[in-house]
Design an enzyme around this catalytic site. Structure first.
Site, short mmCIF file in Angstrom:
data_model
loop_
_atom_site.label_atom_id
_atom_site.label_comp_id
_atom_site.label_asym_id
_atom_site.label_seq_id
_atom_site.Cartn_x
_atom_site.Cartn_y
_atom_site.Cartn_z
N ASP A 194 0.77 -1.17 0.12
CA ASP A 194 0.05 0.01 -0.02
C ASP A 194 0.92 1.19 0.05
OD1 ASP A 194 -3.28 0.31 0.91
OD2 ASP A 194 -2.07 2.11 0.98
N ASP A 235 4.43 3.14 -3.77
CA ASP A 235 3.38 3.71 -4.56
C ASP A 235 3.39 2.89 -5.89
OD1 ASP A 235 1.93 5.23 -6.46
OD2 ASP A 235 2.84 6.96 -6.14
N ALA A 293 -19.55 -0.59 -9.20
CA ALA A 293 -20.87 -0.38 -9.88
C ALA A 293 -21.01 1.02 -10.25
CB ALA A 293 -21.92 -0.54 -8.68
N CYS A 294 -20.04 1.78 -10.22
CA CYS A 294 -19.79 3.10 -10.79
C CYS A 294 -19.50 2.97 -12.26
CB CYS A 294 -18.73 4.03 -10.08
SG CYS A 294 -19.43 4.42 -8.29
N TYR A 296 -14.20 8.26 -11.64
CA TYR A 296 -14.03 7.09 -10.62
C TYR A 296 -14.46 5.99 -11.87
CZ TYR A 296 -14.54 3.71 -7.25
OH TYR A 296 -14.31 2.41 -6.57
N ASN A 309 -20.94 -1.11 -3.03
CA ASN A 309 -20.95 -0.41 -1.48
C ASN A 309 -20.68 -1.52 -0.65
OD1 ASN A 309 -22.00 2.15 -2.34
ND2 ASN A 309 -23.85 1.22 -2.79
N GLU A 326 -15.08 8.40 3.95
CA GLU A 326 -15.78 7.29 4.33
C GLU A 326 -17.23 7.16 3.59
OE1 GLU A 326 -15.20 9.99 5.80
OE2 GLU A 326 -16.80 10.99 6.76
N ALA A 364 -21.49 5.86 3.11
CA ALA A 364 -22.68 5.99 3.90
C ALA A 364 -22.85 5.23 5.34
CB ALA A 364 -23.85 6.02 3.19
N ARG A 418 -30.07 2.11 -2.46
CA ARG A 418 -28.67 1.42 -2.62
C ARG A 418 -28.76 0.26 -2.04
NH1 ARG A 418 -27.74 5.56 -4.82
NH2 ARG A 418 -25.88 6.83 -5.16
#
Ligand code: NAD
Length: 352
Positions: free
Chosen positions: A52, A72, A137-138, A167, A196, A209, A211, A240
């Site tokens: 990470d 990176d 899902a975006c 995104y 989500n 963060e 929902a 959602r």
């Protein structure tokens, strides 16, 4: 955990990998990558390399006996180093967050294409057996998500393409890389479109963060402050589905090891559709309070409605995410309440 033929057993998934095969997880300092490292560790894999960009103290989870590297992966030499000797590569690294982040930082989201471009090429050159990409899902056509009473999205709904700006388009082009590396170069790739994901060990404060975590934190803050109010982005009617982290990591494992899901995007989400108002009610029930709801119509709210059509995953795997939202939210709330209390007591906690 050994299946007698040298393969790793567990979770009702047929795998040809052995306990000493090297599993590389990119984005493992984050929510899903960290949970995946723990999942594979608990299954009995002995060589896991977690990577990470964040400095190690900021990782959400540090799993014992897992090699942890901070670097990176949008830089090609780092990606090459990351996958050296890998049997399987799981790419969960992306510059992302909830609606508040992805609507505001589209350039950062788009630049994640560098991570996937370098990682898939490096994995191919290193001779990795499989490569996993975490799509979203975006990536779906936003024209199909203009009403809260949505038809659940099936995999073919990504085209004709009109993904979420920034995104979503990054996810779509990275999916295409996965499809073409298989078609042209025979690198076995697997692609899941997450809907989500939520649960313990995720971002719960700081602006990235999502929902479910935000609602839990706001309820905890309301109890703590005695001001029983909650700000809700939009009018609360947006719908959602939310998928629990345990279903997500199991789903990744199943998808990665299915011969019927090579270079084939598949939904990984729950089909339990709720409105944001209903989500707040669930949190109120768990927290044992009633909150005065303050709606913020101008705040980022994303598409009006989105749900996961699980017909395809169910038909191929005979499985779909099934953890009830109430159950997953109770575990999430409990974990965030613990982190909140620890932070208040002056302990260093990773929030986002
Ligand atoms: P996360 O933000 O918790 O984890 C992503 C990690 O990637 C972070 O720790 C971040 O530091 C790391 N990262 C970013 N840029 C990097 C770079 N250049 N090099 C190395 N590491 C880098 O997010 P998450 O929820 O765990 O999401 C994991 C993946 O799943 C992402 O690809 C995300 O787009 C996708 N996804 C998540 C959701 C969800 O609901 N959580 C939904 C759809 C898709």
């Amino acid at each position: 955990m050994d299946n007698g033929k040298g393969g790793v057993l567990g979770a009702d998934v047929t795998r040809d990998t052995k306990p000493d095969d090297l599993i590389v997880i990119a984005g493992a300092g984050g929510f899903i990558g960290g949970s995946l490292a723990r999942y594979f560790h608990d299954l009995g894999y002995r060589r896991i390399r977690a990577i990470d960009r964040k400095p190690l103290p900021e990782w959400y989870q540090r799993v014992p006996d897992v090699e942890c590297i901070s670097m990176d992966l949008s830089k090609e030499p780092n990606a090459i180093h990351a996958v050296e000797g890998a049997t399987e590569v799981y790419n969960l690294a992306a510059d992302m967050g909830g609606m508040g982040f992805i609507e505001r930082f589209r350039v950062e989201c788009l630049r994640s294409v560098l991570i996937n471009t370098n990682m898939i090429e490096a994995a191919y050159r290193a001779g990795a057996r499989r490569y996993f990409f975490s799509s979203s899902a975006c990536a779906y056509n936003t024209d199909l998500q203009r009403s809260p009473e949505v038809r659940a999205l099936k995999e073919s709904d990504a085209y004709p393409a009109m993904a979420e700006r920034g995104y979503g388009w990054e996810k779509l082009i990275s999916e295409m890389f996965c499809e073409e590396y298989w078609a042209e170069r025979s690198l076995e790739t697997h692609i899941a479109r997450f809907h989500n994901i939520y649960g313990p060990h995720g971002t719960w404060d700081g602006g990235r963060e999502k929902a479910p975590a935000a609602m839990c934190r706001k309820a905890i803050e309301a109890i703590d402050s005695g001001r029983h109010q909650i700000d809700i982005w939009g009018d609360g009617t947006q719908t959602r589905s939310f998928c629990y982290i345990n279903d997500c990591v199991l789903g990744i494992d199943k998808i990665m090891h299915s011969e019927k899901l090579i270079a084939t995007p598949v939904n990984l989400g729950s089909s339990e559709l709720v409105s944001v108002n209903e989500l707040v009610s669930i949190v109120e029930g768990i927290a044992g309070i009633t909150l005065e709801r303050h709606y913020q119509p101008d705040a980022p709210k994303g598409v009006a409605g989105r749900n996961s059509d699980n017909t395809f995953i169910e038909s191929v795997l005979g499985w779909e995410p099934r953890t009830p939202l109430r159950e997953g939210m109770a575990a999430t709330y409990k974990w965030i309440a613990g982190e909140y209390a620890a932070r208040k007591a002056g302990k260093l906690v990773a929030v986002g």
